[in-house]
Design a protein around this motif. Structure first.
Motif, PDB file in Angstrom:
ATOM      1  N   MET A   1      78.485  38.316 116.905  1.00 16.83           N
ATOM      2  CA  MET A   1      78.482  36.957 116.614  1.00 16.83           C
ATOM      3  C   MET A   1      78.692  36.710 115.249  1.00 16.83           C
ATOM      4  N   LYS A   2      79.387  35.752 114.995  1.00 18.66           N
ATOM      5  CA  LYS A   2      79.808  34.985 113.646  1.00 18.66           C
ATOM      6  C   LYS A   2      79.758  33.732 113.475  1.00 18.66           C
ATOM      7  N   THR A   3      79.595  33.147 112.192  1.00 16.77           N
ATOM      8  CA  THR A   3      79.863  31.728 111.816  1.00 16.77           C
ATOM      9  C   THR A   3      80.305  31.711 110.481  1.00 16.77           C
ATOM     10  N   ILE A   4      80.528  30.585 109.883  1.00 14.44           N
ATOM     11  CA  ILE A   4      81.192  30.222 108.572  1.00 14.44           C
ATOM     12  C   ILE A   4      80.251  29.566 107.795  1.00 14.44           C
ATOM     13  N   THR A   5      79.965  30.287 106.643  1.00 14.92           N
ATOM     14  CA  THR A   5      79.075  29.535 105.587  1.00 14.92           C
ATOM     15  C   THR A   5      79.755  29.013 104.382  1.00 14.92           C
ATOM     16  N   ALA A   6      79.113  28.316 103.571  1.00 14.39           N
ATOM     17  CA  ALA A   6      79.694  27.581 102.254  1.00 14.39           C
ATOM     18  C   ALA A   6      78.552  26.988 101.507  1.00 14.39           C
ATOM     19  N   ASN A   7      79.130  26.515 100.252  1.00 13.39           N
ATOM     20  CA  ASN A   7      78.171  25.801  99.446  1.00 13.39           C
ATOM     21  C   ASN A   7      78.584  24.412  99.451  1.00 13.39           C
ATOM     22  N   ARG A   8      77.826  23.359  99.819  1.00 10.85           N
ATOM     23  CA  ARG A   8      78.312  21.849  99.854  1.00 10.85           C
ATOM     24  C   ARG A   8      78.422  21.594  98.058  1.00 10.85           C
ATOM     25  N   THR A  58      84.235  29.064 101.344  1.00 14.20           N
ATOM     26  CA  THR A  58      83.977  29.477 102.845  1.00 14.20           C
ATOM     27  C   THR A  58      84.149  31.025 103.154  1.00 14.20           C
ATOM     28  N   TYR A  59      83.372  31.411 104.026  1.00 10.76           N
ATOM     29  CA  TYR A  59      83.383  32.643 104.487  1.00 10.76           C
ATOM     30  C   TYR A  59      82.796  33.208 105.925  1.00 10.76           C
ATOM     31  N   ALA A  60      83.255  34.096 106.351  1.00 10.88           N
ATOM     32  CA  ALA A  60      82.648  34.293 107.815  1.00 10.88           C
ATOM     33  C   ALA A  60      81.367  35.332 107.457  1.00 10.88           C
ATOM     34  N   ILE A  61      80.058  35.047 108.194  1.00 13.59           N
ATOM     35  CA  ILE A  61      78.981  36.136 108.228  1.00 13.59           C
ATOM     36  C   ILE A  61      78.752  36.357 109.560  1.00 13.59           C
ATOM     37  N   ASP A  62      77.980  37.514 109.554  1.00 13.95           N
ATOM     38  CA  ASP A  62      77.542  38.077 110.972  1.00 13.95           C
ATOM     39  C   ASP A  62      76.086  37.317 111.320  1.00 13.95           C
ATOM     40  N   LEU A  63      75.730  37.211 112.325  1.00 11.24           N
ATOM     41  CA  LEU A  63      74.626  36.562 113.136  1.00 11.24           C
ATOM     42  C   LEU A  63      73.826  37.579 113.857  1.00 11.24           C
ATOM     43  N   GLU A  64      72.615  37.520 114.298  1.00 12.22           N
ATOM     44  CA  GLU A  64      71.819  38.264 115.187  1.00 12.22           C
ATOM     45  C   GLU A  64      70.860  37.495 115.660  1.00 12.22           C
ATOM     46  N   LEU A  65      70.323  37.512 116.956  1.00 13.99           N
ATOM     47  CA  LEU A  65      69.226  36.972 117.548  1.00 13.99           C
ATOM     48  C   LEU A  65      68.102  37.784 117.329  1.00 13.99           C
ATOM     49  N   LYS A  66      67.009  37.469 116.602  1.00 17.50           N
ATOM     50  CA  LYS A  66      65.851  38.153 116.123  1.00 17.50           C
ATOM     51  C   LYS A  66      64.496  37.287 116.669  1.00 17.50           C
ATOM     52  N   ASP A  67      63.768  38.077 117.449  1.00 19.07           N
ATOM     53  CA  ASP A  67      62.642  37.193 118.000  1.00 19.07           C
ATOM     54  C   ASP A  67      63.182  35.942 118.532  1.00 19.07           C
ATOM     55  N   HIS A  69      65.243  33.619 117.550  1.00 23.07           N
ATOM     56  CA  HIS A  69      65.915  32.761 116.641  1.00 23.07           C
ATOM     57  C   HIS A  69      67.422  33.422 116.125  1.00 23.07           C
ATOM     58  N   LEU A  70      68.461  32.705 115.861  1.00 24.62           N
ATOM     59  CA  LEU A  70      69.474  32.956 115.415  1.00 24.62           C
ATOM     60  C   LEU A  70      69.313  32.947 113.861  1.00 24.62           C
ATOM     61  N   GLN A  71      69.640  34.214 113.344  1.00 24.71           N
ATOM     62  CA  GLN A  71      69.730  34.485 111.979  1.00 24.71           C
ATOM     63  C   GLN A  71      70.788  35.166 111.303  1.00 24.71           C
ATOM     64  N   PRO A  72      71.110  35.189 109.984  1.00 21.23           N
ATOM     65  CA  PRO A  72      72.409  36.147 109.394  1.00 21.23           C
ATOM     66  C   PRO A  72      71.684  37.393 109.579  1.00 21.23           C
ATOM     67  N   LYS A  73      72.619  38.426 109.629  1.00 21.48           N
ATOM     68  CA  LYS A  73      72.309  39.697 109.511  1.00 21.48           C
ATOM     69  C   LYS A  73      71.902  40.496 108.197  1.00 21.48           C
ATOM     70  N   SER A  74      72.823  40.024 107.507  1.00 18.88           N
ATOM     71  CA  SER A  74      72.432  40.701 106.149  1.00 18.88           C
ATOM     72  C   SER A  74      71.385  39.970 105.241  1.00 18.88           C
ATOM     73  N   LEU A  75      70.658  40.831 104.516  1.00 17.64           N
ATOM     74  CA  LEU A  75      69.555  40.127 103.569  1.00 17.64           C
ATOM     75  C   LEU A  75      70.069  39.079 102.585  1.00 17.64           C
ATOM     76  N   LYS A  76      71.146  39.289 102.011  1.00 18.73           N
ATOM     77  CA  LYS A  76      71.855  38.133 100.985  1.00 18.73           C
ATOM     78  C   LYS A  76      71.635  36.939 102.023  1.00 18.73           C
ATOM     79  N   GLU A  77      72.458  37.135 103.201  1.00 22.10           N
ATOM     80  CA  GLU A  77      72.646  35.609 103.834  1.00 22.10           C
ATOM     81  C   GLU A  77      71.270  35.180 104.469  1.00 22.10           C
ATOM     82  N   ARG A  78      70.249  36.092 104.661  1.00 19.52           N
ATOM     83  CA  ARG A  78      68.984  35.501 105.119  1.00 19.52           C
ATOM     84  C   ARG A  78      68.293  34.859 103.987  1.00 19.52           C
TER      85      ARG A  78
END
Length: 101
Positions: A1-8, A58-67, A69-78
């Motif tokens: 699973m992936k999504t796109i993130t950025a800064n507004r 903008t760039y793609a990040i990996d997501l995961e389901l944990k407990d 809840h949808l959350q980013p996989k990497s610590l930086k993105e969390r």
């Protein structure tokens, strides 16, 4: 699973691409990209957001389901998704706490 993130650009806040090209403030509302076709369309929306100077980086990040809840996989993105690790009363993590109270 992936999504796109950025800064507004208007406030520097971390955002994620939602359906139909809107930018959302919480990763749980992000468009989960499950196919190459979704990724192609999402990258087009992301590029348009940068061209309109609404978002930057903008760039793609990996997501995961944990407990459940949808959350980013990497610590930086969390950390980007939640807020500072030393002050739980700041950032999006604080907003979530206030909304659930």
């Amino acid at each position: 699973m992936k999504t796109i993130t950025a800064n507004r650009l208007v406030d520097g806040d971390v955002v994620w691409l939602g359906h139909n090209g809107e930018w959302v403030e919480f990763v749980e509302a992000a468009w989960v990209l499950g196919s190459d076709e979704d990724m192609t369309k999402a990258l087009e929306f992301a590029k348009a957001g940068e061209e309109k100077q609404y978002v930057l980086g903008t760039y793609a990040i990996d997501l995961e389901l944990k407990d459940g809840h949808l959350q980013p996989k990497s610590l930086k993105e969390r950390i980007r998704a939640q807020g500072p690790t030393t002050r739980l009363d700041l950032g999006k993590q604080a907003e979530r706490h206030l909304r659930s109270a």
